[in-house]
Design a protein around this motif. Structure first.
Motif, PDB file in Angstrom:
ATOM      1  N   ARG A 174     -74.602 133.494  51.735  1.00 25.31           N
ATOM      2  CA  ARG A 174     -75.984 133.012  51.882  1.00 25.31           C
ATOM      3  C   ARG A 174     -76.969 134.173  51.904  1.00 25.31           C
ATOM      4  N   ARG A 175     -76.647 135.216  52.663  1.00 27.04           N
ATOM      5  CA  ARG A 175     -77.522 136.384  52.741  1.00 27.04           C
ATOM      6  C   ARG A 175     -77.659 137.041  51.369  1.00 27.04           C
ATOM      7  N   GLY A 176     -76.545 137.207  50.679  1.00 26.34           N
ATOM      8  CA  GLY A 176     -76.579 137.809  49.347  1.00 26.34           C
ATOM      9  C   GLY A 176     -77.404 136.994  48.371  1.00 26.34           C
ATOM     10  N   ALA A 177     -77.252 135.682  48.415  1.00 31.50           N
ATOM     11  CA  ALA A 177     -78.030 134.808  47.533  1.00 31.50           C
ATOM     12  C   ALA A 177     -79.520 134.927  47.830  1.00 31.50           C
ATOM     13  N   GLN A 178     -79.869 135.036  49.104  1.00 27.56           N
ATOM     14  CA  GLN A 178     -81.282 135.175  49.479  1.00 27.56           C
ATOM     15  C   GLN A 178     -81.852 136.503  48.983  1.00 27.56           C
ATOM     16  N   VAL A 179     -81.077 137.563  49.107  1.00 31.76           N
ATOM     17  CA  VAL A 179     -81.515 138.871  48.617  1.00 31.76           C
ATOM     18  C   VAL A 179     -81.709 138.829  47.099  1.00 31.76           C
ATOM     19  N   ILE A 180     -80.750 138.253  46.383  1.00 33.26           N
ATOM     20  CA  ILE A 180     -80.870 138.157  44.918  1.00 33.26           C
ATOM     21  C   ILE A 180     -82.104 137.355  44.538  1.00 33.26           C
ATOM     22  N   LEU A 181     -82.358 136.254  45.219  1.00 29.47           N
ATOM     23  CA  LEU A 181     -83.545 135.441  44.944  1.00 29.47           C
ATOM     24  C   LEU A 181     -84.826 136.240  45.164  1.00 29.47           C
ATOM     25  N   GLU A 182     -84.911 136.967  46.261  1.00 26.49           N
ATOM     26  CA  GLU A 182     -86.106 137.770  46.548  1.00 26.49           C
ATOM     27  C   GLU A 182     -86.298 138.867  45.502  1.00 26.49           C
ATOM     28  N   VAL A 183     -85.201 139.505  45.095  1.00 22.66           N
ATOM     29  CA  VAL A 183     -85.292 140.553  44.063  1.00 22.66           C
ATOM     30  C   VAL A 183     -85.776 139.948  42.741  1.00 22.66           C
ATOM     31  N   LEU A 184     -85.246 138.788  42.371  1.00 24.05           N
ATOM     32  CA  LEU A 184     -85.690 138.147  41.136  1.00 24.05           C
ATOM     33  C   LEU A 184     -87.166 137.771  41.206  1.00 24.05           C
ATOM     34  N   LYS A 185     -87.599 137.284  42.343  1.00 17.60           N
ATOM     35  CA  LYS A 185     -89.032 136.955  42.506  1.00 17.60           C
ATOM     36  C   LYS A 185     -89.896 138.198  42.353  1.00 17.60           C
ATOM     37  N   ARG A 186     -89.469 139.291  42.984  1.00 17.61           N
ATOM     38  CA  ARG A 186     -90.224 140.547  42.899  1.00 17.61           C
ATOM     39  C   ARG A 186     -90.304 141.068  41.472  1.00 17.61           C
ATOM     40  N   HIS A 187     -89.183 141.028  40.778  1.00 17.50           N
ATOM     41  CA  HIS A 187     -89.167 141.515  39.401  1.00 17.50           C
ATOM     42  C   HIS A 187     -89.914 140.584  38.465  1.00 17.50           C
ATOM     43  N   SER A 188     -89.951 139.310  38.784  1.00 17.16           N
ATOM     44  CA  SER A 188     -90.673 138.341  37.970  1.00 17.16           C
ATOM     45  C   SER A 188     -92.172 138.593  38.047  1.00 17.16           C
ATOM     46  N   VAL A 189     -92.659 138.898  39.235  1.00 16.34           N
ATOM     47  CA  VAL A 189     -94.084 139.208  39.440  1.00 16.34           C
ATOM     48  C   VAL A 189     -94.439 140.515  38.746  1.00 16.34           C
ATOM     49  N   ALA A 190     -93.533 141.472  38.775  1.00 14.01           N
ATOM     50  CA  ALA A 190     -93.790 142.794  38.183  1.00 14.01           C
ATOM     51  C   ALA A 190     -93.790 142.745  36.654  1.00 14.01           C
ATOM     52  N   SER A 191     -93.146 141.747  36.073  1.00 15.54           N
ATOM     53  CA  SER A 191     -93.050 141.664  34.599  1.00 15.54           C
ATOM     54  C   SER A 191     -94.350 141.281  33.963  1.00 15.54           C
TER      55      SER A 191
END
Length: 77
Positions: free
Chosen positions: A60-77
């Motif tokens: 669960r923790r890993g999935a949450q981290v991956i989701l947050e990283v994807l959100k961050r990279h999505s905004v940066a794109s």
């Protein structure tokens, strides 16, 4: 999930798998890009997520981290 010990997460084209993996690693979540499993250049962008030795809380923790990283990279794109 009865899918074995790894799950493949395909990424949309706007993400670079190596950048996502590095950001996850910096937050303590180890993932691998799929590039090493191709002969030649990779046809898709994605991550290989291993979960065989993890507790449900760790998953669960890993999935949450991956989701947050994807959100961050999505905004940066």
């Amino acid at each position: 999930m009865d899918a074995g010990f790894h799950v493949f997460l395909e990424l949309p084209e706007q993400f670079r798998a190596a950048d996502i993996a590095a950001s996850c690693e910096a937050l303590g979540v180890a993932v691998q890009t799929i590039e090493r499993y191709y002969l030649g250049s990779a046809a898709r962008q994605g991550l290989l997520l291993g979960y065989g030795t993890l507790s449900l809380d760790d998953i669960r923790r890993g999935a949450q981290v991956i989701l947050e990283v994807l959100k961050r990279h999505s905004v940066a794109s």
